[in-house]
Design a protein around this motif. Structure first.
Motif, PDB file in Angstrom:
ATOM      1  N   THR A 118       0.830  -1.212   0.000  1.00 39.12           N
ATOM      2  CA  THR A 118       0.000   0.000   0.000  1.00 39.12           C
ATOM      3  C   THR A 118       0.861   1.257   0.000  1.00 39.12           C
ATOM      4  O   THR A 118       0.572   2.235  -0.702  1.00 39.12           O
ATOM      5  CB  THR A 118      -0.930   0.005   1.226  1.00 39.12           C
ATOM      6  OG1 THR A 118      -1.708  -1.196   1.224  1.00 39.12           O
ATOM      7  CG2 THR A 118      -1.868   1.200   1.191  1.00 39.12           C
ATOM      8  N   LEU A 119       1.927   1.245   0.802  1.00 39.96           N
ATOM      9  CA  LEU A 119       2.821   2.408   0.845  1.00 39.96           C
ATOM     10  C   LEU A 119       3.518   2.627  -0.492  1.00 39.96           C
ATOM     11  O   LEU A 119       3.739   3.768  -0.909  1.00 39.96           O
ATOM     12  CB  LEU A 119       3.871   2.222   1.945  1.00 39.96           C
ATOM     13  CG  LEU A 119       3.439   2.460   3.393  1.00 39.96           C
ATOM     14  CD1 LEU A 119       4.604   2.197   4.334  1.00 39.96           C
ATOM     15  CD2 LEU A 119       2.929   3.878   3.587  1.00 39.96           C
ATOM     16  N   LEU A 120       3.901   1.536  -1.154  1.00 36.88           N
ATOM     17  CA  LEU A 120       4.685   1.629  -2.385  1.00 36.88           C
ATOM     18  C   LEU A 120       3.840   1.623  -3.645  1.00 36.88           C
ATOM     19  O   LEU A 120       4.384   1.501  -4.747  1.00 36.88           O
ATOM     20  CB  LEU A 120       5.694   0.468  -2.445  1.00 36.88           C
ATOM     21  CG  LEU A 120       6.686   0.362  -1.287  1.00 36.88           C
ATOM     22  CD1 LEU A 120       7.623  -0.824  -1.496  1.00 36.88           C
ATOM     23  CD2 LEU A 120       7.484   1.648  -1.138  1.00 36.88           C
ATOM     24  N   ARG A 121       2.529   1.746  -3.483  1.00 32.12           N
ATOM     25  CA  ARG A 121       1.649   1.658  -4.655  1.00 32.12           C
ATOM     26  C   ARG A 121       1.955   2.784  -5.641  1.00 32.12           C
ATOM     27  O   ARG A 121       2.261   3.913  -5.231  1.00 32.12           O
ATOM     28  CB  ARG A 121       0.179   1.720  -4.228  1.00 32.12           C
ATOM     29  CG  ARG A 121      -0.259   3.086  -3.729  1.00 32.12           C
ATOM     30  CD  ARG A 121      -1.606   3.023  -3.018  1.00 32.12           C
ATOM     31  NE  ARG A 121      -2.075   4.358  -2.675  1.00 32.12           N
ATOM     32  CZ  ARG A 121      -1.621   5.085  -1.672  1.00 32.12           C
ATOM     33  NH1 ARG A 121      -0.634   4.616  -0.936  1.00 32.12           N
ATOM     34  NH2 ARG A 121      -2.132   6.277  -1.430  1.00 32.12           N
ATOM     35  N   PRO A 122       1.880   2.497  -6.955  1.00 31.34           N
ATOM     36  CA  PRO A 122       2.167   3.531  -7.957  1.00 31.34           C
ATOM     37  C   PRO A 122       1.142   4.660  -7.898  1.00 31.34           C
ATOM     38  O   PRO A 122      -0.057   4.414  -7.816  1.00 31.34           O
ATOM     39  CB  PRO A 122       2.067   2.763  -9.287  1.00 31.34           C
ATOM     40  CG  PRO A 122       2.236   1.332  -8.916  1.00 31.34           C
ATOM     41  CD  PRO A 122       1.635   1.184  -7.551  1.00 31.34           C
ATOM     42  N   GLN A 123       1.614   5.884  -7.917  1.00 31.10           N
ATOM     43  CA  GLN A 123       0.757   7.066  -7.976  1.00 31.10           C
ATOM     44  C   GLN A 123       1.588   8.217  -8.510  1.00 31.10           C
ATOM     45  O   GLN A 123       2.817   8.206  -8.414  1.00 31.10           O
ATOM     46  CB  GLN A 123       0.162   7.386  -6.616  1.00 31.10           C
ATOM     47  CG  GLN A 123       1.159   7.455  -5.469  1.00 31.10           C
ATOM     48  CD  GLN A 123       0.479   7.683  -4.149  1.00 31.10           C
ATOM     49  OE1 GLN A 123      -0.574   8.308  -4.051  1.00 31.10           O
ATOM     50  NE2 GLN A 123       1.088   7.191  -3.081  1.00 31.10           N
ATOM     51  N   PRO A 124       0.936   9.234  -9.097  1.00 29.40           N
ATOM     52  CA  PRO A 124       1.683  10.324  -9.734  1.00 29.40           C
ATOM     53  C   PRO A 124       2.662  11.033  -8.800  1.00 29.40           C
ATOM     54  O   PRO A 124       3.723  11.474  -9.233  1.00 29.40           O
ATOM     55  CB  PRO A 124       0.571  11.277 -10.195  1.00 29.40           C
ATOM     56  CG  PRO A 124      -0.636  10.398 -10.353  1.00 29.40           C
ATOM     57  CD  PRO A 124      -0.514   9.355  -9.295  1.00 29.40           C
ATOM     58  N   SER A 125       2.303  11.154  -7.522  1.00 28.30           N
ATOM     59  CA  SER A 125       3.145  11.905  -6.594  1.00 28.30           C
ATOM     60  C   SER A 125       4.153  11.035  -5.837  1.00 28.30           C
ATOM     61  O   SER A 125       4.849  11.517  -4.953  1.00 28.30           O
ATOM     62  CB  SER A 125       2.265  12.638  -5.574  1.00 28.30           C
ATOM     63  OG  SER A 125       1.481  11.705  -4.835  1.00 28.30           O
ATOM     64  N   ALA A 126       4.224   9.755  -6.177  1.00 25.24           N
ATOM     65  CA  ALA A 126       5.094   8.842  -5.435  1.00 25.24           C
ATOM     66  C   ALA A 126       6.571   9.201  -5.637  1.00 25.24           C
ATOM     67  O   ALA A 126       7.014   9.437  -6.760  1.00 25.24           O
ATOM     68  CB  ALA A 126       4.843   7.404  -5.865  1.00 25.24           C
ATOM     69  N   TYR A 128       9.737   7.495  -5.517  1.00 27.92           N
ATOM     70  CA  TYR A 128      10.297   6.149  -5.431  1.00 27.92           C
ATOM     71  C   TYR A 128      11.737   6.164  -4.925  1.00 27.92           C
ATOM     72  O   TYR A 128      12.173   5.201  -4.289  1.00 27.92           O
ATOM     73  CB  TYR A 128      10.201   5.459  -6.794  1.00 27.92           C
ATOM     74  CG  TYR A 128       8.776   5.180  -7.199  1.00 27.92           C
ATOM     75  CD1 TYR A 128       8.029   4.220  -6.524  1.00 27.92           C
ATOM     76  CD2 TYR A 128       8.171   5.908  -8.216  1.00 27.92           C
ATOM     77  CE1 TYR A 128       6.711   3.975  -6.871  1.00 27.92           C
ATOM     78  CE2 TYR A 128       6.845   5.679  -8.571  1.00 27.92           C
ATOM     79  CZ  TYR A 128       6.124   4.710  -7.891  1.00 27.92           C
ATOM     80  OH  TYR A 128       4.804   4.480  -8.215  1.00 27.92           O
ATOM     81  N   LEU A 129      12.470   7.238  -5.199  1.00 28.18           N
ATOM     82  CA  LEU A 129      13.821   7.328  -4.663  1.00 28.18           C
ATOM     83  C   LEU A 129      13.773   7.421  -3.141  1.00 28.18           C
ATOM     84  O   LEU A 129      14.542   6.744  -2.437  1.00 28.18           O
ATOM     85  CB  LEU A 129      14.549   8.536  -5.244  1.00 28.18           C
ATOM     86  CG  LEU A 129      15.969   8.787  -4.699  1.00 28.18           C
ATOM     87  CD1 LEU A 129      16.854   7.564  -4.908  1.00 28.18           C
ATOM     88  CD2 LEU A 129      16.587  10.024  -5.341  1.00 28.18           C
ATOM     89  N   GLY A 130      12.870   8.242  -2.618  1.00 27.74           N
ATOM     90  CA  GLY A 130      12.711   8.352  -1.168  1.00 27.74           C
ATOM     91  C   GLY A 130      12.303   7.035  -0.543  1.00 27.74           C
ATOM     92  O   GLY A 130      12.821   6.649   0.519  1.00 27.74           O
ATOM     93  N   MET A 131      11.385   6.322  -1.190  1.00 33.22           N
ATOM     94  CA  MET A 131      10.969   5.015  -0.684  1.00 33.22           C
ATOM     95  C   MET A 131      12.124   4.018  -0.736  1.00 33.22           C
ATOM     96  O   MET A 131      12.315   3.211   0.181  1.00 33.22           O
ATOM     97  CB  MET A 131       9.783   4.494  -1.502  1.00 33.22           C
ATOM     98  CG  MET A 131       8.515   5.301  -1.336  1.00 33.22           C
ATOM     99  SD  MET A 131       7.166   4.680  -2.376  1.00 33.22           S
ATOM    100  CE  MET A 131       5.864   5.849  -1.984  1.00 33.22           C
ATOM    101  N   GLY A 132      12.892   4.083  -1.824  1.00 31.41           N
ATOM    102  CA  GLY A 132      14.044   3.195  -1.934  1.00 31.41           C
ATOM    103  C   GLY A 132      15.066   3.462  -0.840  1.00 31.41           C
ATOM    104  O   GLY A 132      15.656   2.519  -0.285  1.00 31.41           O
ATOM    105  N   LEU A 133      15.259   4.734  -0.489  1.00 30.15           N
ATOM    106  CA  LEU A 133      16.176   5.071   0.599  1.00 30.15           C
ATOM    107  C   LEU A 133      15.651   4.550   1.934  1.00 30.15           C
ATOM    108  O   LEU A 133      16.426   4.091   2.785  1.00 30.15           O
ATOM    109  CB  LEU A 133      16.361   6.589   0.666  1.00 30.15           C
ATOM    110  CG  LEU A 133      17.176   7.207  -0.481  1.00 30.15           C
ATOM    111  CD1 LEU A 133      17.033   8.723  -0.493  1.00 30.15           C
ATOM    112  CD2 LEU A 133      18.643   6.807  -0.369  1.00 30.15           C
ATOM    113  N   GLY A 134      14.323   4.604   2.115  1.00 28.91           N
ATOM    114  CA  GLY A 134      13.731   4.046   3.329  1.00 28.91           C
ATOM    115  C   GLY A 134      13.948   2.546   3.421  1.00 28.91           C
ATOM    116  O   GLY A 134      14.241   2.014   4.499  1.00 28.91           O
ATOM    117  N   LEU A 135      13.814   1.853   2.293  1.00 31.97           N
ATOM    118  CA  LEU A 135      14.049   0.410   2.277  1.00 31.97           C
ATOM    119  C   LEU A 135      15.534   0.088   2.486  1.00 31.97           C
ATOM    120  O   LEU A 135      15.869  -0.914   3.123  1.00 31.97           O
ATOM    121  CB  LEU A 135      13.556  -0.184   0.955  1.00 31.97           C
ATOM    122  CG  LEU A 135      12.040  -0.138   0.737  1.00 31.97           C
ATOM    123  CD1 LEU A 135      11.686  -0.655  -0.657  1.00 31.97           C
ATOM    124  CD2 LEU A 135      11.314  -0.971   1.800  1.00 31.97           C
TER     125      LEU A 135
END
Length: 267
Positions: A118-126, A128-135
């Motif tokens: 749910t957190l990583l779901r594709p959306q226009p404002s996502a 992904y670099l920030g999420m990748g850093l979190g992972l």
């Protein structure tokens, strides 16, 4: 435990106020210096007595420690405190769920995975670099736990952790010098970075040492699972980082997965 959790997340929030001046790298560098000063004072490692077998995990731990904080603060800068800490929390959660192979932990893993999807779901404002850093921070935290176990077995007391903090601070020393020479920071920015180091490193470390003498390890682990919620609340109140209901539901699912796993294992 409440003081430790709030101090840790408040420190991250205060540190983020210095991002426009120092950047995440500069804030992390200062945090590493503060952590090193505190841990070296508490652990008092006898570095000359270390063997190469002892230095190996210490050096790895130093690299992981620095990478973990840098990736987390960079993620905070991009996706906010609550989501960054939630993604980072997947590291210790994965370690906990991998320790056993029963149906309860399998269900907990599914719940946590649903929150992550749910957190990583594709959306226009996502971002992904920030999420990748979190992972990446999550992977580092899991590695940090495993390496700390190895260091604890090979080096007595807190000497190994203190040595790792000192080495990590040395690695960040050129970065700190470069940041200061390139853009001499204002005293306010440096104060925020130092406060982040004290609140996110010194206070939690000393508080956890005191807490673990009085509180069972399982109860301590259960409370630790609330950290993503504390981070989301601090980010919302202190930084104005609002989350939607889907983000809150995802955080709740990940926290519930860890809590359920600990509670049922405890019973």
């Amino acid at each position: 435990m409440v003081g430790s959790g709030l101090s840790n997340q408040t420190g991250a929030a205060v540190g983020s106020l210095a991002f426009p001046v120092l950047g995440p790298v500069g804030v992390v560098a200062v945090r590493q210096y503060v952590a090193a000063i505190v841990l070296l004072a508490v652990g008092r490692p006898r570095l000359r007595d270390f063997t190469w077998r002892q230095w190996q995990p210490v050096l790895l731990l130093a690299v992981v420690f620095g990478t973990m904080n840098l990736s987390l603060y960079s993620a905070v800068d991009r996706i906010g405190l609550g989501l960054a800490v939630t993604l980072e929390f997947l590291g210790p959660l994965a370690i906990a769920l991998a320790a056993t192979r029963n149906r309860v932990d399998a269900c907990c893993a599914v719940i946590a995975a649903a929150g992550v999807v749910t957190l990583l779901r594709p959306q226009p404002s996502a971002d992904y670099l920030g999420m990748g850093l979190g992972l990446l921070a999550a992977v580092c935290w899991a590695s940090y736990i495993l390496l700390n176990r190895t260091v604890g077995r090979r080096i007595p007391g807190a000497e190994g952790s203190a040595a790792a903090a000192g080495v990590s601070a040395l690695l960040f020393l050129p970065i700190g010098v470069a940041v200061v020479l390139r853009h001499p920071p204002a005293a306010t920015a440096v104060g925020c970075a130092v406060a982040a180091g004290v609140l996110s490193s010194a206070v939690p470390y000393l508080a956890d040492l005191f807490t673990l003498r009085r509180v069972p390890a399982q109860a301590f682990g259960l409370f630790m699972s609330v950290n993503p919620v504390l981070a989301a609340v601090v980010g919302w109140v202190g930084l104005g980082q609002n989350l939607g209901w889907t983000e809150w539901a995802s955080i709740g699912a990940i926290v519930a997965a860890n809590s359920l796993s600990i509670l049922l294992r405890r019973g």
